[in-house]
Each structure stands twice: as structure tokens, then as C-alpha cells.
Design a protein around this motif. Structure first.
Motif, PDB file in Angstrom:
ATOM      1  N   ASP A 286       0.673  -1.396   0.096  1.00 11.48           N
ATOM      2  CA  ASP A 286       0.015   0.136  -0.023  1.00 11.48           C
ATOM      3  C   ASP A 286       0.823   1.094  -0.046  1.00 11.48           C
ATOM      4  O   ASP A 286       0.279   2.587  -0.035  1.00 11.48           O
ATOM      5  CB  ASP A 286      -0.975   0.052   1.088  1.00 11.48           C
ATOM      6  CG  ASP A 286      -1.754  -1.202   1.245  1.00 11.48           C
ATOM      7  OD1 ASP A 286      -2.333  -1.423   0.110  1.00 11.48           O
ATOM      8  OD2 ASP A 286      -2.218  -1.630   2.379  1.00 11.48           O
ATOM      9  N   GLY A 287       2.347   1.234   0.226  1.00 10.76           N
ATOM     10  CA  GLY A 287       3.117   2.283   0.049  1.00 10.76           C
ATOM     11  C   GLY A 287       3.212   2.835   1.379  1.00 10.76           C
ATOM     12  O   GLY A 287       4.019   3.921   1.550  1.00 10.76           O
ATOM     13  N   ALA A 288       2.766   2.045   2.542  1.00  6.76           N
ATOM     14  CA  ALA A 288       3.205   2.328   3.885  1.00  6.76           C
ATOM     15  C   ALA A 288       4.677   2.003   4.268  1.00  6.76           C
ATOM     16  O   ALA A 288       5.073   0.880   3.734  1.00  6.76           O
ATOM     17  CB  ALA A 288       2.263   1.915   4.716  1.00  6.76           C
ATOM     18  N   PRO A 289       5.285   2.767   4.943  1.00  4.44           N
ATOM     19  CA  PRO A 289       6.512   2.123   5.408  1.00  4.44           C
ATOM     20  C   PRO A 289       6.464   0.977   6.511  1.00  4.44           C
ATOM     21  O   PRO A 289       5.502   0.868   7.111  1.00  4.44           O
ATOM     22  CB  PRO A 289       7.367   3.375   6.252  1.00  4.44           C
ATOM     23  CG  PRO A 289       6.195   4.303   6.756  1.00  4.44           C
ATOM     24  CD  PRO A 289       4.979   3.995   5.735  1.00  4.44           C
TER      25      PRO A 289
ATOM     26  N   LEU B 237      15.480   4.219  -1.059  1.00  2.00           N
ATOM     27  CA  LEU B 237      13.949   3.592  -1.482  1.00  2.00           C
ATOM     28  C   LEU B 237      13.632   3.770  -2.901  1.00  2.00           C
ATOM     29  O   LEU B 237      12.457   3.244  -3.477  1.00  2.00           O
ATOM     30  CB  LEU B 237      12.976   3.871  -0.478  1.00  2.00           C
ATOM     31  CG  LEU B 237      13.239   3.546   0.961  1.00  2.00           C
ATOM     32  CD1 LEU B 237      12.144   4.121   1.821  1.00  2.00           C
ATOM     33  CD2 LEU B 237      13.092   1.909   1.032  1.00  2.00           C
ATOM     34  N   ARG B 238      14.344   4.710  -3.494  1.00  2.00           N
ATOM     35  CA  ARG B 238      13.969   5.032  -4.861  1.00  2.00           C
ATOM     36  C   ARG B 238      12.394   5.561  -5.198  1.00  2.00           C
ATOM     37  O   ARG B 238      11.859   5.446  -6.226  1.00  2.00           O
ATOM     38  CB  ARG B 238      14.180   4.057  -5.916  1.00  2.00           C
ATOM     39  CG  ARG B 238      15.807   3.841  -6.104  1.00  2.00           C
ATOM     40  CD  ARG B 238      16.030   2.863  -7.063  1.00  2.00           C
ATOM     41  NE  ARG B 238      17.338   2.367  -7.311  1.00  2.00           N
ATOM     42  CZ  ARG B 238      17.946   1.544  -7.971  1.00  2.00           C
ATOM     43  NH1 ARG B 238      17.092   0.919  -8.521  1.00  2.00           N
ATOM     44  NH2 ARG B 238      19.206   1.448  -7.952  1.00  2.00           N
ATOM     45  N   ALA B 239      12.022   6.410  -3.927  1.00  2.00           N
ATOM     46  CA  ALA B 239      10.660   6.603  -4.094  1.00  2.00           C
ATOM     47  C   ALA B 239      10.556   7.819  -2.731  1.00  2.00           C
ATOM     48  O   ALA B 239      11.232   7.489  -1.919  1.00  2.00           O
ATOM     49  CB  ALA B 239       9.581   5.805  -3.916  1.00  2.00           C
ATOM     50  N   PRO B 240       9.725   8.942  -3.343  1.00  2.00           N
ATOM     51  CA  PRO B 240       9.588   9.608  -2.206  1.00  2.00           C
ATOM     52  C   PRO B 240       8.883   9.391  -0.978  1.00  2.00           C
ATOM     53  O   PRO B 240       7.956   8.653  -1.056  1.00  2.00           O
ATOM     54  CB  PRO B 240       8.989  10.951  -2.689  1.00  2.00           C
ATOM     55  CG  PRO B 240       8.334  10.476  -3.778  1.00  2.00           C
ATOM     56  CD  PRO B 240       9.034   9.250  -4.220  1.00  2.00           C
ATOM     57  N   LEU B 241       9.245   9.510   0.270  1.00  2.00           N
ATOM     58  CA  LEU B 241       8.255   9.004   1.526  1.00  2.00           C
ATOM     59  C   LEU B 241       7.578  10.257   1.804  1.00  2.00           C
ATOM     60  O   LEU B 241       8.209  11.308   2.438  1.00  2.00           O
ATOM     61  CB  LEU B 241       9.378   8.610   2.549  1.00  2.00           C
ATOM     62  CG  LEU B 241       8.778   8.076   4.004  1.00  2.00           C
ATOM     63  CD1 LEU B 241       7.792   6.852   3.874  1.00  2.00           C
ATOM     64  CD2 LEU B 241       9.427   7.888   4.787  1.00  2.00           C
ATOM     65  N   PRO B 242       6.165  10.304   1.621  1.00  2.00           N
ATOM     66  CA  PRO B 242       5.532  11.503   1.886  1.00  2.00           C
ATOM     67  C   PRO B 242       5.306  11.761   3.425  1.00  2.00           C
ATOM     68  O   PRO B 242       5.644  10.812   4.318  1.00  2.00           O
ATOM     69  CB  PRO B 242       3.964  11.334   1.439  1.00  2.00           C
ATOM     70  CG  PRO B 242       4.144   9.864   1.257  1.00  2.00           C
ATOM     71  CD  PRO B 242       5.504   9.133   1.247  1.00  2.00           C
ATOM     72  N   GLY B 243       4.953  12.952   3.868  1.00  2.00           N
ATOM     73  CA  GLY B 243       5.123  13.491   5.348  1.00  2.00           C
ATOM     74  C   GLY B 243       4.248  12.384   5.930  1.00  2.00           C
ATOM     75  O   GLY B 243       4.707  12.062   7.173  1.00  2.00           O
ATOM     76  N   PRO B 244       2.911  11.966   5.610  1.00  2.00           N
ATOM     77  CA  PRO B 244       2.108  10.823   6.601  1.00  2.00           C
ATOM     78  C   PRO B 244       3.115   9.685   6.721  1.00  2.00           C
ATOM     79  O   PRO B 244       3.197   8.897   7.669  1.00  2.00           O
ATOM     80  CB  PRO B 244       0.857  10.620   5.738  1.00  2.00           C
ATOM     81  CG  PRO B 244       0.740  11.817   5.256  1.00  2.00           C
ATOM     82  CD  PRO B 244       2.218  12.449   4.922  1.00  2.00           C
ATOM     83  N   GLY B 245       3.833   9.321   5.880  1.00  2.00           N
ATOM     84  CA  GLY B 245       4.618   8.422   5.970  1.00  2.00           C
ATOM     85  C   GLY B 245       6.010   8.479   6.863  1.00  2.00           C
ATOM     86  O   GLY B 245       6.186   7.257   7.514  1.00  2.00           O
ATOM     87  N   VAL B 246       6.477   9.660   6.850  1.00  2.00           N
ATOM     88  CA  VAL B 246       7.419   9.740   7.649  1.00  2.00           C
ATOM     89  C   VAL B 246       7.035  10.010   9.232  1.00  2.00           C
ATOM     90  O   VAL B 246       7.417   9.231  10.066  1.00  2.00           O
ATOM     91  CB  VAL B 246       7.952  11.303   7.500  1.00  2.00           C
ATOM     92  CG1 VAL B 246       9.235  11.490   8.671  1.00  2.00           C
ATOM     93  CG2 VAL B 246       8.824  11.284   6.108  1.00  2.00           C
ATOM     94  N   THR B 247       5.795  10.279   9.419  1.00  2.00           N
ATOM     95  CA  THR B 247       5.173  10.228  10.920  1.00  2.00           C
ATOM     96  C   THR B 247       4.732   8.661  11.140  1.00  2.00           C
ATOM     97  O   THR B 247       4.981   8.516  12.305  1.00  2.00           O
ATOM     98  CB  THR B 247       3.779  11.139  10.714  1.00  2.00           C
ATOM     99  OG1 THR B 247       3.996  12.452  10.320  1.00  2.00           O
ATOM    100  CG2 THR B 247       2.993  11.318  12.097  1.00  2.00           C
ATOM    101  N   ALA B 248       4.365   7.850  10.421  1.00  2.00           N
ATOM    102  CA  ALA B 248       4.136   6.684  10.548  1.00  2.00           C
ATOM    103  C   ALA B 248       5.289   5.725  10.825  1.00  2.00           C
ATOM    104  O   ALA B 248       5.525   5.180  11.819  1.00  2.00           O
ATOM    105  CB  ALA B 248       3.245   5.873   9.424  1.00  2.00           C
TER     106      ALA B 248
END
Length: 79
Positions: A20-23, A58-69
Motif C-alpha cells: 500500500d506504500g506505507a513504510p 528506496l527510490r521513491a519519496p516518503l510523503p509526510g504521513p509516511g514519515v510520521t508513521a
């Protein structure tokens, strides 16, 4: 990766994305990045984010909510 420490994989913590793209933490398929294990994990993450190393690894940006999680998951390991 964040602090540029080189060590055996067993001494580090693997970060990747789930379907799902979540860390996600721990072993698994796909591209991964490595962070120091607790208690240095959050400092290592901060260094990786400052340098853009996590997105590159990771060859993809980690969006703000992903960083928080991810930060919440790592804080749970430390405490």
C-alpha cells in the motif's frame, strides 16, 4: 544509511514499503534501506531525511504521513 554507519545486516533495521506504500520495518520483498537499531534509530532517521538518503535508497519519496508513521513505529521500538 542515515548516519553512514556500515555494519552487518543483523545489527541494522530494514525499512521498506508495503504493497500500500506505507513504510514497513523488518525483512520483506522489494527495495529497502537500513537504519541503526534503537536507541540510535531516530537520530539515524533524522540524518537520512536531512540528506535525502531515505528517498534515494528506496527510490521513491516518503510523503509526510509516511514519515510520521515510520517515526511512530521506530519510537515504539525504542520505548
Amino acid at each position: 544509511m542515515g548516519c553512514r554507519r556500515v555494519d552487518d545486516a543483523r545489527a541494522l533495521l530494514r525499512v521498506s514499503f508495503d504493497r500500500d506504500g506505507a513504510p514497513r520495518l523488518g525483512p520483506g520483498p522489494g527495495r529497502g534501506a537500513w537504519l541503526c537499531r534503537p536507541p540510535a534509530t531516530l537520530g539515524c532517521l533524522d540524518a537520512a531525511l536531512r540528506r535525502g538518503a531515505l528517498d534515494r535508497a528506496l527510490r521513491a519519496p516518503l510523503p509526510g504521513p509516511g514519515v510520521t508513521a515510520l517515526r511512530a513505529k521506530l519510537a515504539g521500538l525504542s520505548g
